[in-house]
Design a protein around this motif. Sequence first.
Motif, PDB file in Angstrom:
ATOM      1  N   VAL A   3      12.433   9.384   1.052  1.00  0.00           N
ATOM      2  CA  VAL A   3      11.130   9.640   0.460  1.00  0.00           C
ATOM      3  C   VAL A   3       9.976   9.562  -0.218  1.00  0.00           C
ATOM      4  O   VAL A   3       9.658   9.595  -1.055  1.00  0.00           O
ATOM      5  N   GLN A  12      11.410   6.751  -1.575  1.00  0.00           N
ATOM      6  CA  GLN A  12      10.537   5.356  -1.542  1.00  0.00           C
ATOM      7  C   GLN A  12       9.277   5.413  -0.345  1.00  0.00           C
ATOM      8  O   GLN A  12       8.747   4.644  -1.391  1.00  0.00           O
ATOM      9  N   ALA A  13       9.183   6.322   0.435  1.00  0.00           N
ATOM     10  CA  ALA A  13       7.686   6.482   0.378  1.00  0.00           C
ATOM     11  C   ALA A  13       6.520   6.808  -0.303  1.00  0.00           C
ATOM     12  O   ALA A  13       5.300   6.322  -0.660  1.00  0.00           O
ATOM     13  N   ALA A  14       6.757   8.299  -1.577  1.00  0.00           N
ATOM     14  CA  ALA A  14       6.204   8.006  -2.574  1.00  0.00           C
ATOM     15  C   ALA A  14       5.364   7.228  -2.852  1.00  0.00           C
ATOM     16  O   ALA A  14       4.324   6.378  -3.673  1.00  0.00           O
ATOM     17  N   ALA A  63       5.887   3.664  -2.714  1.00  0.00           N
ATOM     18  CA  ALA A  63       4.885   2.938  -2.365  1.00  0.00           C
ATOM     19  C   ALA A  63       3.662   3.261  -1.647  1.00  0.00           C
ATOM     20  O   ALA A  63       2.706   2.378  -1.077  1.00  0.00           O
TER      21      ALA A  63
END
Lengths: 214, 372
Positions: free
Chosen positions: A110, A112-114, A116
């Motif tokens: 989560v 990492q996604a933020a 990215a």
Amino acid sequence: MTWFLDHVQDVLDLAVQHVYLAGLPLVIGLLLALPLGWLARRYPGLYTPFTAGFGLLYTIPSLALFILLPGILGTRILDRSNVLVAMTVYTVALLVRTVADALGAVPDDVKQAATAMGFTRFRRFFAVELPLAVPVIAAGMRVAAVSNVSIVSVAAVIGIPQLGLLFTDGFARSFYDPIVVGLAACFVLALAFDLVILAVARLLTPWQRAGGAS
Amino acid sequence: MIVFDGVTKRYPGGTVAVDNLSLVAPNGKITVLVGPSGCGKTTSLRMVNRMIRPTSGTITLDGRDTARMKESDLRRGMGYVIQHAGLFPHRTVLENIGTVPRLLGWDRRRTDARAHELMEQVGLDEVFASRYPSQLSGGQQQRVGVARALAADPPVLLMDEPFSAVDPVVREQLQDEFLRLQDELGKTILFVTHDIDEAIKLGDQIAVLRVGGVLAQLADPAYLLNHPVDDFVADFVGRDRGYRALSFQPTPRLPLRPERTLLIGETTQGVAQDWALVVDDANHPLGWVEPRRVTGEIRSEMLHRGGTVARASGPLRGALDAALSSPSRRGVIVDDSGSLVGTVQAHEVLNAIEEAARPEVADPTNPGAPAR
Ligand SMILES: Nc1ncnc2c1ncn2[C@@H]1O[C@H](COP(=O)(O)OP(=O)(O)O)[C@@H](O)[C@H]1O
Ligand SMILES: [Mg+2]
């Protein structure tokens, strides 16, 4: 019972003081523990010194702290800010580890996604990590709240008015009614803090009550 | 266009995850990075949006050095999809999809309108708009992940094993829809997978990496299947690569035979063959029956449905498979609308394969080059 009915207003006044002395440090302590807990996560080398170090503060006897603080802060012994500061210290002691662990439990994918998607570190903290840490932080707050309600009463020994005065008063007069009323009032206060924290946490986490995949 | 120029990543501790990678991902195409676990696929992908910084070498985006761009701007211009979707558990589907538009400063109304539009585009029902990710299946979460990546209409998509964590049936469905979407959108896509079948299905070009982060071969799928550059690639591409390469060979004109067909509800009196094909009113094949075993009218549950159906204009692999899988040994061939045009036997398909031009041989001066 008649003693209580005769002194309802006094008990209520003391309870208000008690809420103030236990509650305000809870809020200030949380605000201090958030950046400290964040630092402990951000720089892994800080985790152990921070959590262990702040945790140790909790072992300082409260009476000692009430008496030592005026010397350190330059306040007078009867100043209520001594108690506020002492209770803040205990809250921070309990919450730094809680905050660090709560932030650590936010799923990595989560975060990492933020990143990215272009969240800056600062924005990611408030928009993603903090909201997801609420349940764990709330659990820590409930412990700290009960602890504060209980420890604040010791300040009666140095004459700061709150529910603890009922204990010293009853003890001095070998009269049990105020002691029983004080105990009951502390219990009710602790329960009230608990319920308020629970309610706030629920408000902040509607996603937690959205059942599993249908 | 994304260009890797001599890119190396050495992690603290000494692991070289990517070794001198040079690669061009052309605009509007799907470039797949494929290779065994630990070969540096994720590292390569994350160097594009600078979540990981290259140790040396440069990555340019349409000629601009990504190292000189502001990180958050760079990232907001690239959609990113990961394995378990990485959705925000505390935000609804609609809010998740609207993440990047909000970061870009769009107002609520415009963001929500865009999010609704994307839900439709990726095939998510409106009822999911106000749900939280925990209330969705894995496949639905992955759709939200794709929608979220597309929200601000970025020209580039980075996808790291986006379909690996869902079951095979859903995966195939997601892949098909992804290809359909890409036909519409024409994004520049860098797609990471460890699954060579997925690579071959989705890739316009495929970069095979070996452990240590070295590029083993860069080629289009047909070329890769026909001309693996070395034993590693040949092994990785798999044992049935000869058969799979037929997926990329168009079917020539086959000697189709007309087939005696029956309808549901008809009787089989006077039908002499061992097997007869049953079709519906529109002449779409339904399945085979054995006439001598049928007494009375043909009913739907009597049909043998094991045979596959191939399109006359599809690849040779479909025609061969139709023949091999048919209980009558006659492969069913249909036109683009799904109507029966005839049947063909396996040896006839094999003849067609034999007569077709051999796959081109590798260019000895440049063995990694895609066949053109
Ligand atoms: N943060 C890291 N620190 C050190 N080594 C890493 C790190 N991330 C990945 N690696 C190593 O780099 C290599 C490539 O990893 P990765 O890019 O994740 O491979 P893939 O995605 O192809 O499985 C592996 O050997 C992995 O152990
Ligand atoms: Mg990976």
